[in-house]
Structure formats: C-alpha cells, structure tokens
Design an enzyme around this catalytic site. Structure first.
Site, PDB file in Angstrom:
ATOM      1  N   ALA A   1      40.680  75.504 -15.562  1.00  0.00           N
ATOM      2  CA  ALA A   1      40.349  74.458 -16.529  1.00  0.00           C
ATOM      3  C   ALA A   1      39.956  73.152 -15.856  1.00  0.00           C
ATOM      4  O   ALA A   1      39.054  72.449 -16.331  1.00  0.00           O
ATOM      5  CB  ALA A   1      41.530  74.240 -17.470  1.00  0.00           C
TER       6      ALA A   1
ATOM      7  N   PHE B   1      36.564  70.945 -22.203  1.00  0.00           N
ATOM      8  CA  PHE B   1      37.035  69.729 -22.863  1.00  0.00           C
ATOM      9  C   PHE B   1      36.295  68.540 -22.257  1.00  0.00           C
ATOM     10  O   PHE B   1      35.971  68.548 -21.064  1.00  0.00           O
ATOM     11  CB  PHE B   1      38.550  69.599 -22.657  1.00  0.00           C
ATOM     12  CG  PHE B   1      39.184  68.477 -23.427  1.00  0.00           C
ATOM     13  CD1 PHE B   1      39.426  68.619 -24.785  1.00  0.00           C
ATOM     14  CD2 PHE B   1      39.531  67.286 -22.798  1.00  0.00           C
ATOM     15  CE1 PHE B   1      40.007  67.574 -25.503  1.00  0.00           C
ATOM     16  CE2 PHE B   1      40.107  66.250 -23.507  1.00  0.00           C
ATOM     17  CZ  PHE B   1      40.349  66.394 -24.871  1.00  0.00           C
TER      18      PHE B   1
ATOM     19  N   THR C   1      36.754  65.736 -20.883  1.00  0.00           N
ATOM     20  CA  THR C   1      37.147  65.064 -19.640  1.00  0.00           C
ATOM     21  C   THR C   1      37.088  65.967 -18.415  1.00  0.00           C
ATOM     22  O   THR C   1      37.349  65.511 -17.302  1.00  0.00           O
ATOM     23  CB  THR C   1      38.580  64.507 -19.764  1.00  0.00           C
ATOM     24  OG1 THR C   1      39.484  65.591 -20.038  1.00  0.00           O
ATOM     25  CG2 THR C   1      38.660  63.466 -20.865  1.00  0.00           C
ATOM     26  N   LYS C   2      36.746  67.235 -18.593  1.00  0.00           N
ATOM     27  CA  LYS C   2      36.667  68.141 -17.455  1.00  0.00           C
ATOM     28  C   LYS C   2      35.404  67.863 -16.629  1.00  0.00           C
ATOM     29  O   LYS C   2      34.481  67.186 -17.087  1.00  0.00           O
ATOM     30  CB  LYS C   2      36.678  69.598 -17.927  1.00  0.00           C
ATOM     31  CG  LYS C   2      37.945  69.974 -18.694  1.00  0.00           C
ATOM     32  CD  LYS C   2      39.188  69.812 -17.833  1.00  0.00           C
ATOM     33  CE  LYS C   2      40.421  70.457 -18.460  1.00  0.00           C
ATOM     34  NZ  LYS C   2      40.978  69.697 -19.584  1.00  0.00           N
ATOM     35  N   ASN C   3      35.359  68.414 -15.415  1.00  0.00           N
ATOM     36  CA  ASN C   3      34.194  68.180 -14.548  1.00  0.00           C
ATOM     37  C   ASN C   3      32.899  68.601 -15.228  1.00  0.00           C
ATOM     38  O   ASN C   3      31.864  67.938 -15.096  1.00  0.00           O
ATOM     39  CB  ASN C   3      34.359  68.934 -13.230  1.00  0.00           C
ATOM     40  CG  ASN C   3      35.482  68.380 -12.382  1.00  0.00           C
ATOM     41  OD1 ASN C   3      36.563  68.093 -12.891  1.00  0.00           O
ATOM     42  ND2 ASN C   3      35.249  68.237 -11.093  1.00  0.00           N
TER      43      ASN C   3
END
Length: 376
Positions: free
Chosen positions: A160, A184, A186-188
C-alpha cells in the site's frame, strides 16, 4: 511563516492539471463510467510496471488484501502471520475472512516485520504471511519467501505504501504469490478517491479475484461465490494512467528529499533517522524519524514535540500510535502490553515529517529548524 502540511495534493495536481482534466473529460464524454477499455488499459499498464502478468483493479487497498485472502481460500480456523505495526486494514481483512491474525514484532531499524521471528509463531493452522512494506521500504523478501517455501505458505505483499519500491531489483508486488496496492490519494501513486489493485503471476488466482470482486459472478447473473462489489471506477483509472507516467520521477524526488532530510537532521540530538536496507529501493511514502522517549515522562516525548511543531506551522503525523496487537477489538486474542516490545517502543517514538515530491528545500529547512527549536 507558512504552514507546511504532511502532503500537498493540490500542488501536485497543478503540475498535471491539463492532462488529468482531459482524461476525466474524455471518460465523461464516453458515457462509460464503470469498467471498459480505460480500466483494462490501466490494469495492463500497471501489470507491466510491476513486472507481472496479471493485474486486477479494485475499490481500495483494503479490498485488495481481502480479495487476495479469499482467492487463496483462507478463512475460518486458519491463521495469517503479519506485523503488528501497520494500518488496521492489514489485520482487519484477516478477521473478515474468519481467520485469525498472528502478530509479530518488528525490526527496529526498518519498522518492517522481524523476519527472524516469523518461524516461531508458525503452527499447523498457518496458511499465509502478509509482510507490509511500511513507509515505502521493502521487507526482506528473500527471508520471507524462504520461510514460505519451507512451510508451504502463501505470501501476500502489502504494498500500500510502496508502489515503485524494489527488493534486489524486483518490484514489490511481484515477489510473493500476490501483491496488494492502495491508490488512496496520499500514496505514491494516488487516485482522486479510493482505489486499489491486486498483482500476481498466477492466472487462476487472478480469475478468482475477478469473479469475487463482481459479486462472485462468473457469468452474467450466475453467482458461484459470495463476493462483493469492488470495482475501480473508470474516472479513477483514467487519472491513474496519467499519474503512472510520472511515478518514477516523483519517487526519485522523494528519494532526493529524504537525502536532504538525512543531511539536515544528522546532527540533531535526541532523534534517530530512518534506515534503508542495502538490497532495497525505498520510495519514501513517509519520512519517519524517532523522537527518543524521556524516561521520566508518562506521555511520549514525541507527542510533546509534535504539538510544538504544529504551533510553529509544521504538521507532522504519527503512524501508528496503537499497535495492532493492543487494539481494543483484538483484546480477546490475549496479547499483553510488553509482548511485542519493539513495536510498542516504535509506537511511542515515531514521527513522520512532511514528505511529498514537490516539497521545496526552503520548506525542508523550515521543518528542520522548527524541529531543532522544539528539541532545544
């Protein structure tokens, strides 16, 4: 003094605004909002990026983990080994299948599962291991896979926070039997909403997941299993196609920012900097330091520092203040305070500083100077 958030998605959007908006408008004009060629093309592109043959897009990283467990027929009476230092979803999905999570302590340097402790909790009920590549750093997958082969266990990689990370040159999500990703925001690689994906080189597993994520439907109105509705919508797939083209560049920027933090923070007393394993490519979803506890304080000294930072305009984050084995919902499993001491110490000490690809050097200086003032 400007406030510095932990992540700035609006700044990222401005860089790719024209491409993203064009992709979204094209979907809206098509009238095809669920499934279709756009989703299929993203699955193909992401499978290629992860170096696997199969990718199944889904609703979230949580659903990706749940679908992976279901596809492996893990359920009532089974045990799944995982870390106690992760987002709740890692354990929650195990429980949702009817299986029991078995928690293991962590490596104090990487915050990942302590691979030397896995074998000690394997029983006749153990069916799988879920290593979490926490904060963007891969777990030692050589050790995990060797254990899995010895005991005939499945390995589900929780990727994740680690999209684009590599272990000994291999992309995470391509090493275990299944890889699970979150998109999501805010993920890379983040969508503009929820999203996830499952990767594998096993065609039968991928086929099972495709059935399960569509209400267990193998053919129209024919249901062979109890599944769920877990589709990645077409607009999110279109946005992710755009962002995937930038991912390696953004990950490189994160790496450069982490190196600057290392240099600027190296002389500050009372903190420990994050460590990177020699065999891994860390992608820095978080830059997480330790604020060493003061023995006389019952409250974590980290919390005092965090409040002071916020007053100075620096918004930091704590991942994760309550370990999974001490969550109220898992009290019936019988874990006690002190049983996983390295996890519990990390939960009192970790602090994630602002980290996003467009964080400027001046902003990093502001973060570091503010932290220095707080520690003094």
């Amino acid at each position: 003094m400007n406030q510095i958030p932990p992540v700035n998605l609006a700044r990222q959007h401005q860089l790719i605004r024209e491409e993203t908006e064009a992709a979204v408008l094209e979907v809206l004009s098509s009238g095809r909002y669920i499934g279709g060629a756009v989703v299929s093309e993203f699955e193909r592109q992401f499978a290629s990026y992860v170096s696997v043959s199969e990718c199944v897009a889904c609703n979230s990283g949580t659903d990706a983990l749940y679908l992976a467990l279901r596809a492996l027929n893990i359920g009532q009476g089974d045990e799944v080994i995982t870390t106690s230092f992760s987002f709740f979803a890692t354990a929650e999905v195990i429980t949702r299948t009817g299986a029991t999570p078995v928690f293991v302590d962590i490596d104090p340097q990487t915050f990942n599962i302590d691979v030397d402790r896995i074998e000690s909790v394997i029983t006749s009920k153990t069916k799988a291991i879920i290593p979490v590549h926490l904060f963007g750093q891969p777990t030692d997958m050589n050790a995990v896979m060797a254990i899995a082969r010895s005991y005939n266990l499945f390995v589900i990689e929780d990727c994740a926070q680690a999209t684009g990370a590599r272990w000994q040159g291999k992309p995470v999500g391509s090493i275990g039997h299944i890889g699970c990703f979150s998109f999501f925001p805010t993920k890379n690689l983040g969508a503009c909403g929820d999203g996830g994906a499952i990767t594998t080189n096993d065609r039968a597993i991928a086929a099972s997941i495709r059935t399960l994520k569509e209400h267990g439907m193998s053919d129209r109105y024919r249901h062979d299993a109890i599944g769920l509705n877990s589709r990645l919508d077409t607009i999110q797939a279109a946005i992710l196609q755009v962002k995937l083209r930038y991912l390696d560049r953004w990950n490189q920027q994160r790496t450069e920012i982490a190196a600057i933090y290392d240099r600027l923070l190296s002389l500050l007393p009372g903190i420990e900097l994050p460590q990177t394993l020699a065999n891994s490519k860390h992608v820095w979803n978080q830059y997480t330091i330790r604020i060493k506890d003061k023995e006389e304080d019952s409250q974590p000294y980290r919390d005092i520092v965090r409040v002071k930072l916020q007053q100075m305009g620096i918004i930091s984050m704590v991942y994760y203040p309550i370990p999974l084995h001490l969550q109220p919902v898992y009290k019936d499993l019988g874990y006690q305070t002190g049983q996983l001491p390295t996890v519990e110490q990390a939960a009192r000490e970790v602090l994630s500083l602002p980290m996003f690809p467009d964080l400027s050097f001046e902003e990093q200086q502001q973060v570091v100077y503010s932290l220095k003032d707080c520690l003094n």
